[in-house]
Design a protein around this motif. Sequence first.
Motif, PDB file in Angstrom:
ATOM      1  N   GLY A 108       6.126  23.930 -13.612  1.00 30.53           N
ATOM      2  CA  GLY A 108       6.257  22.499 -13.380  1.00 30.53           C
ATOM      3  C   GLY A 108       6.067  22.156 -11.924  1.00 30.53           C
ATOM      4  O   GLY A 108       6.573  22.860 -11.048  1.00 30.53           O
ATOM      5  N   ILE A 109       5.323  21.083 -11.645  1.00 28.74           N
ATOM      6  CA  ILE A 109       5.189  20.601 -10.275  1.00 28.74           C
ATOM      7  C   ILE A 109       5.572  19.128 -10.222  1.00 28.74           C
ATOM      8  O   ILE A 109       5.362  18.374 -11.180  1.00 28.74           O
ATOM      9  N   ASP A 110       6.166  18.735  -9.100  1.00 30.71           N
ATOM     10  CA  ASP A 110       6.522  17.336  -8.888  1.00 30.71           C
ATOM     11  C   ASP A 110       6.531  17.059  -7.399  1.00 30.71           C
ATOM     12  O   ASP A 110       6.885  17.935  -6.602  1.00 30.71           O
ATOM     13  N   ILE A 111       6.163  15.847  -7.024  1.00 31.41           N
ATOM     14  CA  ILE A 111       6.101  15.483  -5.616  1.00 31.41           C
ATOM     15  C   ILE A 111       7.484  15.315  -5.003  1.00 31.41           C
ATOM     16  O   ILE A 111       7.644  15.367  -3.785  1.00 31.41           O
ATOM     17  N   SER A 112       8.506  15.124  -5.855  1.00 29.35           N
ATOM     18  CA  SER A 112       9.871  14.922  -5.383  1.00 29.35           C
ATOM     19  C   SER A 112      10.613  16.247  -5.272  1.00 29.35           C
ATOM     20  O   SER A 112      10.888  16.895  -6.284  1.00 29.35           O
TER      21      SER A 112
ATOM     22  N   SER B  60       2.178  17.726  -4.764  1.00 26.93           N
ATOM     23  CA  SER B  60       1.483  16.584  -5.332  1.00 26.93           C
ATOM     24  C   SER B  60       0.450  17.068  -6.334  1.00 26.93           C
ATOM     25  O   SER B  60      -0.324  17.988  -6.035  1.00 26.93           O
ATOM     26  N   TYR B  61       0.389  16.425  -7.494  1.00 30.06           N
ATOM     27  CA  TYR B  61      -0.618  16.823  -8.477  1.00 30.06           C
ATOM     28  C   TYR B  61      -2.010  16.305  -8.119  1.00 30.06           C
ATOM     29  O   TYR B  61      -2.984  16.640  -8.786  1.00 30.06           O
ATOM     30  N   SER B  62      -2.112  15.492  -7.075  1.00 35.67           N
ATOM     31  CA  SER B  62      -3.407  14.933  -6.692  1.00 35.67           C
ATOM     32  C   SER B  62      -4.082  15.683  -5.561  1.00 35.67           C
ATOM     33  O   SER B  62      -5.143  15.278  -5.091  1.00 35.67           O
ATOM     34  N   ALA B  63      -3.466  16.782  -5.099  1.00 34.43           N
ATOM     35  CA  ALA B  63      -4.034  17.569  -4.001  1.00 34.43           C
ATOM     36  C   ALA B  63      -4.027  19.033  -4.411  1.00 34.43           C
ATOM     37  O   ALA B  63      -3.705  19.377  -5.554  1.00 34.43           O
ATOM     38  N   ASP B  64      -4.371  19.901  -3.494  1.00 29.91           N
ATOM     39  CA  ASP B  64      -4.340  21.337  -3.771  1.00 29.91           C
ATOM     40  C   ASP B  64      -2.888  21.759  -3.998  1.00 29.91           C
ATOM     41  O   ASP B  64      -2.063  21.692  -3.094  1.00 29.91           O
TER      42      ASP B  64
ATOM     43  N   ARG C 237       0.864  -1.175   0.000  1.00 28.34           N
ATOM     44  CA  ARG C 237       0.000   0.000   0.000  1.00 28.34           C
ATOM     45  C   ARG C 237       0.896   1.218   0.000  1.00 28.34           C
ATOM     46  O   ARG C 237       1.571   1.521   0.983  1.00 28.34           O
ATOM     47  N   LEU C 238       0.929   1.929  -1.108  1.00 25.24           N
ATOM     48  CA  LEU C 238       1.863   3.037  -1.295  1.00 25.24           C
ATOM     49  C   LEU C 238       1.129   4.367  -1.166  1.00 25.24           C
ATOM     50  O   LEU C 238       0.140   4.612  -1.854  1.00 25.24           O
ATOM     51  N   SER C 239       1.625   5.234  -0.306  1.00 19.59           N
ATOM     52  CA  SER C 239       1.035   6.541  -0.072  1.00 19.59           C
ATOM     53  C   SER C 239       1.755   7.607  -0.896  1.00 19.59           C
ATOM     54  O   SER C 239       2.783   7.345  -1.537  1.00 19.59           O
ATOM     55  N   HIS C 240       1.232   8.849  -0.855  1.00 23.23           N
ATOM     56  CA  HIS C 240       1.921   9.955  -1.501  1.00 23.23           C
ATOM     57  C   HIS C 240       3.317  10.136  -0.914  1.00 23.23           C
ATOM     58  O   HIS C 240       4.275  10.437  -1.648  1.00 23.23           O
TER      59      HIS C 240
ATOM     60  N   GLY D 236       3.835  16.387 -12.652  1.00 26.29           N
ATOM     61  CA  GLY D 236       4.856  15.350 -12.589  1.00 26.29           C
ATOM     62  C   GLY D 236       6.016  15.677 -13.505  1.00 26.29           C
ATOM     63  O   GLY D 236       6.446  14.843 -14.307  1.00 26.29           O
ATOM     64  N   CYS D 237       6.563  16.871 -13.357  1.00 27.45           N
ATOM     65  CA  CYS D 237       7.576  17.375 -14.303  1.00 27.45           C
ATOM     66  C   CYS D 237       8.942  16.729 -14.123  1.00 27.45           C
ATOM     67  O   CYS D 237       9.815  16.874 -14.986  1.00 27.45           O
ATOM     68  N   GLY D 238       9.166  16.026 -13.014  1.00 26.31           N
ATOM     69  CA  GLY D 238      10.466  15.409 -12.797  1.00 26.31           C
ATOM     70  C   GLY D 238      11.590  16.431 -12.789  1.00 26.31           C
ATOM     71  O   GLY D 238      11.455  17.516 -12.216  1.00 26.31           O
ATOM     72  N   GLU D 239      12.701  16.080 -13.453  1.00 26.74           N
ATOM     73  CA  GLU D 239      13.861  16.981 -13.455  1.00 26.74           C
ATOM     74  C   GLU D 239      13.782  18.050 -14.544  1.00 26.74           C
ATOM     75  O   GLU D 239      14.750  18.789 -14.754  1.00 26.74           O
ATOM     76  N   GLY D 240      12.644  18.158 -15.202  1.00 24.11           N
ATOM     77  CA  GLY D 240      12.369  19.316 -16.034  1.00 24.11           C
ATOM     78  C   GLY D 240      12.678  19.220 -17.505  1.00 24.11           C
ATOM     79  O   GLY D 240      12.409  20.174 -18.245  1.00 24.11           O
ATOM     80  N   THR D 241      13.191  18.073 -17.984  1.00 24.69           N
ATOM     81  CA  THR D 241      13.562  17.982 -19.399  1.00 24.69           C
ATOM     82  C   THR D 241      12.366  18.221 -20.308  1.00 24.69           C
ATOM     83  O   THR D 241      12.432  19.023 -21.251  1.00 24.69           O
TER      84      THR D 241
END
Length: 265
Positions: A76-80, A104-108, A4-7, A57-62
């Motif tokens: 760009g937004i990313d959870i990391s 996180s792209y799944s929340a505000d 069970r994987l969370s944000h 989920g832009c990651g490292e921006g490439t």
Amino acid sequence: MTERLSHADVAARWNQNADQWARDVRNGYDVYRDLFTLPAFQQFLPPLQGLEIVDFGCGEGTNTRRFAGMGARMTGIDISERMIEYARQMEEADPLGITYRAASYSADTGFPESSFDAVISTMALMDGPDFGGAMREAHRLLRPGGFLAFSVLHPCFITPGLRWEKDEEGRTISLRVSRYFDRADFTEYWRFGDRPQDEEVAPFAVPRFPRTISDYLNAIAAAGFRITRVEEPQPTPEACEAVPRFTRWRDLAAFLLLVMAERPA
């Protein structure tokens, strides 16, 4: 045992992956992105000139930088947080006017309602635990008449039980698809296949959240979008010549699903 994987788990995995991922991508080892998935997505998009766009989920921006090169004003937004650090470093070294935020792209995401003309995402939405939340946030961020466009691994073929089948001569002849309705979270461990084989690196730990095609399409509709276009692109002849194993995805099964939808005006 079911995982069970969370944000928070997703953020931790991608923070762990970030250093090697950024090096590998920028050294050209992600041939799927460079020769297939990103060019197909760019061709799928309408003109971006002058649009305000957020990349989920832009990651490292490439990829975000590629869209800026198409004339968009990018965020760009990313959870990391570690991935965002790499994206900001590249922006500082070669400014394109891109803003990055760890979220996180799944929340505000912290942006006001109706802030953007488009929400785009490349090969990221299948790696988050709450696709419905991502669609609701995308709808909230879009101006009326704005569009959503994303790419994901094709859910009908990239299943938890997939396996290539070969004939007696070792030629790949079919793809076995199984466990299509198995939605159990898991972590996949892999390396880029085109990196130097004699270099020892830890495999990436990539969270996976299997979904059916109806899971994707129904969540888009439930968020209030109108689906306008769906494509399942094949690798080009040029890509198959450069990377012969791409012919499996040209001739035997679909690797990529592209979806476009709009927020009604």
